[in-house]
Design a protein around this motif. Structure first.
Motif, PDB file in Angstrom:
ATOM      1  N   ARG A   1       0.811  -1.318   0.107  1.00 26.26           N
ATOM      2  CA  ARG A   1       0.034  -0.114  -0.128  1.00 26.26           C
ATOM      3  C   ARG A   1       0.777   1.379  -0.074  1.00 26.26           C
ATOM      4  NH1 ARG A   1      -5.408  -0.699   0.582  1.00 26.26           N
ATOM      5  NH2 ARG A   1      -6.264  -2.495   1.230  1.00 26.26           N
ATOM      6  N   HIS A   2       2.201   1.193   0.310  1.00 22.71           N
ATOM      7  CA  HIS A   2       3.030   2.254   0.275  1.00 22.71           C
ATOM      8  C   HIS A   2       4.002   2.183  -0.693  1.00 22.71           C
ATOM      9  CE1 HIS A   2       5.548   5.658   1.753  1.00 22.71           C
ATOM     10  NE2 HIS A   2       6.697   4.699   1.477  1.00 22.71           N
TER      11      HIS A   2
ATOM     12  N   SER B   1      -7.907   5.057   1.717  1.00 17.67           N
ATOM     13  CA  SER B   1      -7.810   4.763   3.280  1.00 17.67           C
ATOM     14  C   SER B   1      -8.812   5.402   3.885  1.00 17.67           C
ATOM     15  CB  SER B   1      -6.161   5.511   3.630  1.00 17.67           C
ATOM     16  OG  SER B   1      -6.200   6.908   3.213  1.00 17.67           O
TER      17      SER B   1
ATOM     18  N   ILE C   1      -2.928   1.348  -7.789  1.00 17.25           N
ATOM     19  CA  ILE C   1      -3.475   0.219  -6.871  1.00 17.25           C
ATOM     20  C   ILE C   1      -3.887  -0.876  -7.721  1.00 17.25           C
ATOM     21  CG2 ILE C   1      -4.537   2.014  -5.369  1.00 17.25           C
ATOM     22  CD1 ILE C   1      -7.049   1.884  -7.035  1.00 17.25           C
TER      23      ILE C   1
ATOM     24  N   GLY D   1      -2.483   6.600   0.816  1.00 15.07           N
ATOM     25  CA  GLY D   1      -3.862   6.042   0.730  1.00 15.07           C
ATOM     26  C   GLY D   1      -4.503   6.398  -0.469  1.00 15.07           C
TER      27      GLY D   1
END
Length: 399
Positions: free
Chosen positions: A14-15, A176, A286, A386
């Motif tokens: 996610r990072h 997020s 993503i 996010g």
């Protein structure tokens, strides 16, 4: 379902670093190009990292984009809001029916006609920027307003509502924040655009929204809800991604002075340079999500009906089987095979517009501001967290 004896697959990163994909992707594209990952709960879709497999998934109608199907590998455990006109979550024939209504406004020829207007907007924004005290925020005064102005004019949306538009678009894009906040952002824009559509039907102009109201909704080819849903997607995608590409493109060029020098020395390099920046940065990070509707063999692996697939564009765009020395920014390489705009049925409708904005804005920025430099905190500290589209929330610069 994984038994206690079966190792849990690695989580989807996610990072990411500012200019590169998460480090895991570089290993996976070489060592495990098609393997299970963990998303949330007990959802373990396939992750596609090789470009060959990515193209296969994105062009195969047996992989569905309908995100309400059970087992779809969505961004959140809670299914996203479903409103009419969400092209990104539709399959043929409905997707084909609606998309063809938009194609005339985004052809290469139509976008070429818009270049003088894009150039004028760029010049005016740079005039305003150079009158400001230094340092100034390049995001606030250039990289964000440029694509937002262009898409607002194209669609027929009042630019005076820009703060509301960007705030709601950012809410929808912030994974997020959770599904409720994302739903609220989309819903606010959907309601806003439905009201504008109603107004356009009574007093049409030359913009895309007027054409949809007069030529599609009034004739019964599309409902007002379908038209509003398509416009929401165009409004969000039409500025979020290009704004991020402009900001990160500036950072990448300033951090690679040899590449910037080559670009300054030969503006004929600009179109190729933009393709390489699109490949290298891949701001939509993503993954493109699909679900198999029947058993499919993919890269020698059996993907069963009902299993999810996540296509990692940032990995496919750094695939060493396609791009030599893929982690190096090389504005002279042939990067035309990149997948930054997706592939197949859902390839980005606005890719010609995005290319035109990048090809005009980047060289003009560096020509007008030859001493451009980053100031303030490291750009890494300013990155979004996010968000579905990678970028920076601000970018202090001096010149």
């Amino acid at each position: 379902m994984h038994s206690p004896e079966t190792p849990t697959p690695p989580s989807l990163p996610r990072h990411r670093p500012l200019l590169d994909p998460a480090a895991e992707y570089g290993r996976w594209v070489r060592e495990r190009p098609l393997a299970r990952i963990s998303l949330w709960g007990d959802v373990h879709p396939w992750l596609v990292t090789r470009q060959e497999d990515a193209r296969a998934v994105l062009s195969d109608p047996r992989f569905s984009s309908e995100n309400v199907r059970p087992g779809f590998p969505g961004l959140q455990p809670t299914p996203p809001p479903r409103t009419p006109g969400q092209l990104f979550a539709m399959d043929a024939p409905d997707h084909t029916r609606l998309r063809r209504m938009l194609i005339p406004e985004f052809t290469f020829r139509r976008v070429e006609q818009l270049r003088p207007a894009i150039g004028k907007i760029t010049e005016e924004l740079l005039d305003g920027l150079t009158e400001r005290e230094q340092p100034a925020d390049l995001v606030e005064h250039f990289t964000l307003p440029l694509p937002l102005l262009v898409i607002c004019e194209l669609l027929g949306v009042p630019y005076t509502d820009r703060d509301f538009i960007h705030r709601q678009a950012a809410a929808f894009a912030t994974v997020s924040a959770g599904p409720e906040a994302m739903r609220a952002g989309w819903g606010a824009l959907f309601g806003y655009l439905q009201k504008l559509l109603e107004a356009k039907s009574g007093a049409p102009g030359e913009d895309l929204m007027s054409k949809l109201a007069a030529e599609r909704v009034a004739t019964g080819e599309a409902t007002s809800a379908e038209a509003a849903g398509m416009l929401v997607q165009l409004l969000i995608a039409g500025h979020e991604t290009t704004a991020s590409m402009l900001s990160l493109g500036v950072i990448a060029l300033l951090r690679h002075p040899d590449q910037l020098a080559a670009l300054r020395a030969d503006e004929g390099l600009v179109p190729n340079a933009v393709e390489e920046l699109l490949r290298y940065l891949t701001v939509v990070h993503i993954g493109l999500r699909r679900i198999a509707t029947e058993d499919v063999e993919l890269g020698g692996v059996a993907v069963r009906a009902g299993e999810g697939v996540v296509v990692a564009l940032q990995a496919a765009n750094r695939d060493p089987a396609v791009f030599a020395d893929p982690d190096t920014l090389d504005l002279t390489r042939d990067a035309g095979q990149h997948l930054a705009f997706g592939h197949g049925l859902h390839h980005c409708l606005g890719q010609s517009l995005a290319r035109a904005e990048l090809q005009i804005a980047l060289p003009m920025l560096f020509r007008r501001l030859p001493g451009l430099r980053l100031t303030g905190p490291a750009a890494e500290e300013l990155a979004f967290e996010g968000r579905a589209v990678h970028g920076v929330r601000e970018l202090p610069v001096a010149w």
